[in-house]
Design a protein around this motif. Structure first.
Motif, PDB file in Angstrom:
ATOM      1  N   ASN A 156      57.562  30.545  35.482  1.00  0.00           N
ATOM      2  CA  ASN A 156      56.137  30.594  35.824  1.00  0.00           C
ATOM      3  C   ASN A 156      55.444  29.236  35.735  1.00  0.00           C
ATOM      4  O   ASN A 156      54.354  29.107  35.182  1.00  0.00           O
ATOM      5  CB  ASN A 156      55.448  31.628  34.917  1.00  0.00           C
ATOM      6  CG  ASN A 156      54.119  32.076  35.489  1.00  0.00           C
ATOM      7  OD1 ASN A 156      53.794  31.776  36.629  1.00  0.00           O
ATOM      8  ND2 ASN A 156      53.354  32.784  34.674  1.00  0.00           N
ATOM      9  N   TYR A 169      49.891  38.632  37.519  1.00  0.00           N
ATOM     10  CA  TYR A 169      50.003  38.916  36.079  1.00  0.00           C
ATOM     11  C   TYR A 169      49.186  37.903  35.280  1.00  0.00           C
ATOM     12  O   TYR A 169      48.440  38.272  34.361  1.00  0.00           O
ATOM     13  CB  TYR A 169      51.476  38.858  35.687  1.00  0.00           C
ATOM     14  CG  TYR A 169      51.752  39.312  34.286  1.00  0.00           C
ATOM     15  CD1 TYR A 169      51.658  40.662  33.942  1.00  0.00           C
ATOM     16  CD2 TYR A 169      52.094  38.398  33.295  1.00  0.00           C
ATOM     17  CE1 TYR A 169      51.901  41.079  32.649  1.00  0.00           C
ATOM     18  CE2 TYR A 169      52.336  38.810  31.998  1.00  0.00           C
ATOM     19  CZ  TYR A 169      52.250  40.155  31.677  1.00  0.00           C
ATOM     20  OH  TYR A 169      52.490  40.564  30.418  1.00  0.00           O
ATOM     21  N   ASP A 170      49.295  36.607  35.655  1.00  0.00           N
ATOM     22  CA  ASP A 170      48.557  35.535  34.976  1.00  0.00           C
ATOM     23  C   ASP A 170      47.048  35.735  35.055  1.00  0.00           C
ATOM     24  O   ASP A 170      46.333  35.654  34.058  1.00  0.00           O
ATOM     25  CB  ASP A 170      48.892  34.187  35.623  1.00  0.00           C
ATOM     26  CG  ASP A 170      50.074  33.535  34.950  1.00  0.00           C
ATOM     27  OD1 ASP A 170      50.631  34.163  34.022  1.00  0.00           O
ATOM     28  OD2 ASP A 170      50.436  32.414  35.353  1.00  0.00           O
ATOM     29  N   GLU A 171      46.589  36.011  36.300  1.00  0.00           N
ATOM     30  CA  GLU A 171      45.145  36.166  36.517  1.00  0.00           C
ATOM     31  C   GLU A 171      44.626  37.362  35.726  1.00  0.00           C
ATOM     32  O   GLU A 171      43.531  37.335  35.174  1.00  0.00           O
ATOM     33  CB  GLU A 171      44.837  36.362  38.012  1.00  0.00           C
ATOM     34  CG  GLU A 171      45.258  35.219  38.907  1.00  0.00           C
ATOM     35  CD  GLU A 171      44.497  33.920  38.667  1.00  0.00           C
ATOM     36  OE1 GLU A 171      43.618  33.884  37.772  1.00  0.00           O
ATOM     37  OE2 GLU A 171      44.794  32.939  39.368  1.00  0.00           O
ATOM     38  N   LEU A 172      45.444  38.401  35.639  1.00  0.00           N
ATOM     39  CA  LEU A 172      45.063  39.601  34.924  1.00  0.00           C
ATOM     40  C   LEU A 172      44.935  39.308  33.430  1.00  0.00           C
ATOM     41  O   LEU A 172      43.993  39.729  32.768  1.00  0.00           O
ATOM     42  CB  LEU A 172      46.126  40.685  35.161  1.00  0.00           C
ATOM     43  CG  LEU A 172      45.676  42.126  35.086  1.00  0.00           C
ATOM     44  CD1 LEU A 172      44.602  42.395  36.141  1.00  0.00           C
ATOM     45  CD2 LEU A 172      46.862  43.055  35.327  1.00  0.00           C
ATOM     46  N   GLU A 173      45.862  38.531  32.912  1.00  0.00           N
ATOM     47  CA  GLU A 173      45.862  38.153  31.486  1.00  0.00           C
ATOM     48  C   GLU A 173      44.624  37.355  31.130  1.00  0.00           C
ATOM     49  O   GLU A 173      44.095  37.487  30.036  1.00  0.00           O
ATOM     50  CB  GLU A 173      47.117  37.329  31.177  1.00  0.00           C
ATOM     51  CG  GLU A 173      48.379  38.164  31.131  1.00  0.00           C
ATOM     52  CD  GLU A 173      49.072  38.040  29.788  1.00  0.00           C
ATOM     53  OE1 GLU A 173      49.541  36.905  29.516  1.00  0.00           O
ATOM     54  OE2 GLU A 173      49.110  39.022  29.031  1.00  0.00           O
ATOM     55  N   SER A 174      44.185  36.502  32.096  1.00  0.00           N
ATOM     56  CA  SER A 174      42.976  35.718  31.806  1.00  0.00           C
ATOM     57  C   SER A 174      41.730  36.423  32.338  1.00  0.00           C
ATOM     58  O   SER A 174      40.715  35.793  32.588  1.00  0.00           O
ATOM     59  CB  SER A 174      43.109  34.302  32.381  1.00  0.00           C
ATOM     60  OG  SER A 174      43.806  34.326  33.595  1.00  0.00           O
ATOM     61  N   MET A 175      41.817  37.749  32.527  1.00  0.00           N
ATOM     62  CA  MET A 175      40.707  38.626  32.950  1.00  0.00           C
ATOM     63  C   MET A 175      40.069  38.179  34.265  1.00  0.00           C
ATOM     64  O   MET A 175      38.888  38.408  34.506  1.00  0.00           O
ATOM     65  CB  MET A 175      39.631  38.664  31.859  1.00  0.00           C
ATOM     66  CG  MET A 175      40.184  38.930  30.498  1.00  0.00           C
ATOM     67  SD  MET A 175      39.849  40.574  29.957  1.00  0.00           S
ATOM     68  CE  MET A 175      38.685  40.279  28.647  1.00  0.00           C
ATOM     69  N   TYR A 177      39.920  39.239  37.384  1.00  0.00           N
ATOM     70  CA  TYR A 177      40.266  40.393  38.212  1.00  0.00           C
ATOM     71  C   TYR A 177      40.142  40.120  39.697  1.00  0.00           C
ATOM     72  O   TYR A 177      40.922  40.628  40.501  1.00  0.00           O
ATOM     73  CB  TYR A 177      39.407  41.592  37.820  1.00  0.00           C
ATOM     74  CG  TYR A 177      39.694  42.078  36.423  1.00  0.00           C
ATOM     75  CD1 TYR A 177      41.013  42.304  36.012  1.00  0.00           C
ATOM     76  CD2 TYR A 177      38.663  42.310  35.508  1.00  0.00           C
ATOM     77  CE1 TYR A 177      41.281  42.740  34.728  1.00  0.00           C
ATOM     78  CE2 TYR A 177      38.922  42.749  34.219  1.00  0.00           C
ATOM     79  CZ  TYR A 177      40.236  42.961  33.829  1.00  0.00           C
ATOM     80  OH  TYR A 177      40.500  43.374  32.574  1.00  0.00           O
TER      81      TYR A 177
END
Lengths: 212, 219
Positions: A156, A169-175, A177
């Motif tokens: 990654n 997945y990365d964008e989701l982890e850093s909220m 959306y």
């Protein structure tokens, strides 16, 4: 603002993987379809293994195999991993294509004095075009959809090994959306469209559907 | 192997150059299998095949000339035409490189395929496909012509005409021919010799008049 880099990387990886898989899989499927060697069932099972194994298992073994060569966390490493991961999606449609052809086609070509390779290129491949299309499209789409294997092998790294599926997945982890949703929507639309095209084309050829 | 399953076959025969031998017998007798063995498409465990003094197969000397290098023309029961090519392209593929295309054009004319040249096999009737398969097998001028019921899908009129044609072209090019046929009038008309097969071995062998004597006339 959407970062297009992960999408571009994903498509580049899928394109290179598909081209290489085509070159590898045509002779491999041809050999599997017509060989009388008893051990070929083992080879067929090995090729299909990535369809049922957890991607982490494949990723784990590839990580160990690639570690000494410094290919881990590189784009080349991703290509090698993708070749293994998507191999069944190219080989299996080609294999069923070859097997569905009447044996007289190949034998007639032989009786006309044509070699195995001439027969393959001029007679067999043109008659399994729907299978070729299915193999190409499925390998491409499946490579785009990789997650577990590319996470383990690629690591990654933004701009180098960070593919679209990982970016979500990365964008989701850093909220984030909105960005995650953009990537997700693009991948969803893409995958749906290619599968729809394969089904439509195969209906057009009115042959048994290789996807089912 | 026969259509009746795996089975022991044990037989020997000779065909004189330029002659037509007919294989006759019930289904599963091994007629098609013999053609396939001569073509090198089915393997045998012992014996030999010699054509014009050339050894094509000899189990003891471990000689097995591959199908591609046996000079044969094979008409398959299901024709084996290439569905992605027109009639013309099917014939052109069969022509050896550098061969004079005159024979091909002659065959197209004699088999009445002229108007069908650009048509793909899928759009042809059974009889038309059979004519294409026959032309494709002959166009290479093979040393051994192998015909697996090549006229079965034709109506009587066309069957007669093609029998004449096979007869003519065979004599003209001295094509040694092995024909599988069930059709008695055809056998009496074309065959120089007949082998009556049953369960993988020869039941009777000889000239057609001897094997199928004419029925005594009713008075």
């Amino acid at each position: 603002m959407t970062d297009w880099q992960p999408l571009w990387l994903s498509f580049r990886l899928a394109f290179i993987t598909t081209v290489l898989l085509l070159v590898i899989s045509i002779p491999l499927a041809y050999w599997l379809a017509y060989s009388r060697w008893r051990g070929r069932a083992v080879i067929e099972a090995l090729i299909s293994l990535p369809m049922v194994l957890p991607p982490t298992v494949l990723g784990f073994y590839l990580l160990i195999a690639l570690s000494p060569s410094h290919l881990v966390f590189t784009f080349t490493g991703l290509v090698i991993a993708s070749l293994f991961y998507s191999l069944p999606f190219m080989v299996n449609p080609l294999l069923s294509g070859f097997k569905s052809l009447p044996p007289a086609l190949r034998e007639a070509s032989y009786t006309l004095g044509k070699s195995g390779s001439t027969t393959l290129i001029k007679v067999l491949l043109p008659n399994i075009r729907p299978s070729l299309l299915t193999g190409i499209v499925l390998s491409f789409a499946h490579t785009i959809g990789e997650f577990g294997v590319v996470l383990m092998i690629g690591g990654n790294i933004p701009g180098r090994t960070r593919l679209a599926s990982l970016a979500i997945y990365d964008e989701l982890e850093s909220m984030n959306y909105a960005a995650a949703s953009t990537y997700a929507l693009i991948l969803f639309t893409f995958s749906f469209s290619v599968l729809l095209i394969v089904h439509l084309v195969n209906h057009h050829f009115s042959k048994p559907d290789p996807l089912s | 192997m026969t259509t009746a399953g795996r089975q022991q076959m044990d037989l020997a025969f000779e065909v004189e150059k330029g002659q037509l031998l007919t294989l006759y017998g019930p289904s599963g007798a091994g007629k098609t299998t013999i053609l396939r063995i001569l073509a090198g498409l089915t393997s045998i465990s012992s014996g030999h095949i010699i054509v014009d003094g050339d050894v094509w197969y000899d189990a003891r000397q471990k000689i097995n000339v591959p199908t591609q290098r046996r000079s044969i023309g094979f008409v398959f029961q299901d024709f084996g035409l290439f569905p992605h090519w027109s009639v013309y392209d099917n014939l052109r593929y069969a022509m050896p490189k550098g061969e004079d295309p005159r024979l091909m054009h002659e065959l197209i004319e004699l088999m009445e395929l002229g108007s069908l040249q650009d048509t793909r096999p899928t759009f042809l009737s059974g009889g038309q496909q059979q004519r294409v398969a026959l032309a494709r097998a002959i166009v290479r001028k093979p040393r051994l012509l192998l015909l697996d019921e090549p006229l079965s899908a034709l109506d009587d009129d066309m069957r007669h005409r093609l029998q004449d044609y096979i007869e003519r072209i065979r004599r003209h090019y001295e094509l040694t021919t092995v024909l599988v046929s069930h059709h008695l009038p055809e056998i009496l008309r074309l065959a120089d010799a007949v082998i009556w097969l049953d369960k993988g071995s020869i039941r009777q062998q000889g000239p057609p008049e001897k094997i199928f004597p004419p029925a005594p006339e009713k008075t």
